[in-house]
Design an enzyme around this catalytic site. Structure first.
Site, short mmCIF file in Angstrom:
data_model
loop_
_atom_site.label_atom_id
_atom_site.label_comp_id
_atom_site.label_asym_id
_atom_site.label_seq_id
_atom_site.Cartn_x
_atom_site.Cartn_y
_atom_site.Cartn_z
N CYS A 33 0.84 -1.22 -0.13
CA CYS A 33 0.09 0.12 -0.02
C CYS A 33 0.80 1.30 0.10
O CYS A 33 0.47 2.41 -0.25
CB CYS A 33 -0.96 0.06 1.36
SG CYS A 33 0.00 0.07 2.63
N CYS A 102 -2.66 -3.23 8.48
CA CYS A 102 -2.35 -1.73 9.31
C CYS A 102 -1.96 -1.96 10.49
O CYS A 102 -0.87 -1.33 11.07
CB CYS A 102 -3.30 -0.75 9.08
SG CYS A 102 -4.24 -0.84 7.26
FE1 FES Z 1 -1.48 -0.10 4.08
FE2 FES Z 1 -3.54 0.91 6.03
S1 FES Z 1 -3.74 0.43 3.70
S2 FES Z 1 -1.26 0.42 6.01
#
Ligand code: FES
Length: 123
Positions: A33, A102
């Site tokens: 991400c 996360c």
């Molecule tokens: Fe990667 Fe939240 S989407 S840390």
């Protein structure tokens, strides 16, 4: 989709910022991400007296870093090392499955900051 607790920590994150001359700093990122989390520690007599974070990432990353800093403040280094992403998720009253990574980032950032502290100590 998010619990009130997540929304609270996302809207009013605790312990945001940096610590000058921190005793330990840890930075981790997630290659998928692209989110980045940085944790700063102040340690006195083996106790985490202050902790701050900076997160460039999604709302869940901000909420998990916020709650993780609250969970380790006032703890000993050994206690803080035992923090797991599961505990972070529990204290946020859950996260959607797609957002569990996360919380892993929050656990890793805390551990990286503690490792840095230990390295600086020469331990
Ligand atoms: Fe990667 Fe939240 S989407 S840390």
């Amino acid at each position: 989709m998010y619990s009130d607790k997540v929304m609270d920590h996302f809207s009013n994150p605790r312990n945001v910022g940096e610590i000058e001359n921190a005793d330990g700093v840890g930075e981790v990122g997630n290659a998928h991400c692209g989110d980045i989390m940085k944790v700063y520690l102040k340690v006195e007599n083996d106790i985490i007296t202050d902790v701050r974070f900076k997160t460039f990432g999604c709302g869940a990353a901000i909420a998990t870093s916020s709650v993780a800093t609250e969970m380790i403040k006032g703890k000993t280094i050994d206690e803080a090392l035992k923090l797991t992403n599961k505990e972070v998720v529990e204290s946020l009253e859950g996260l959607p499955p797609a957002k569990l990574h996360c919380s892993v980032l929050a656990e890793e950032a805390v551990k990286a900051a503690i490792e840095d502290y230990k390295k600086k100590l020469g331990a």
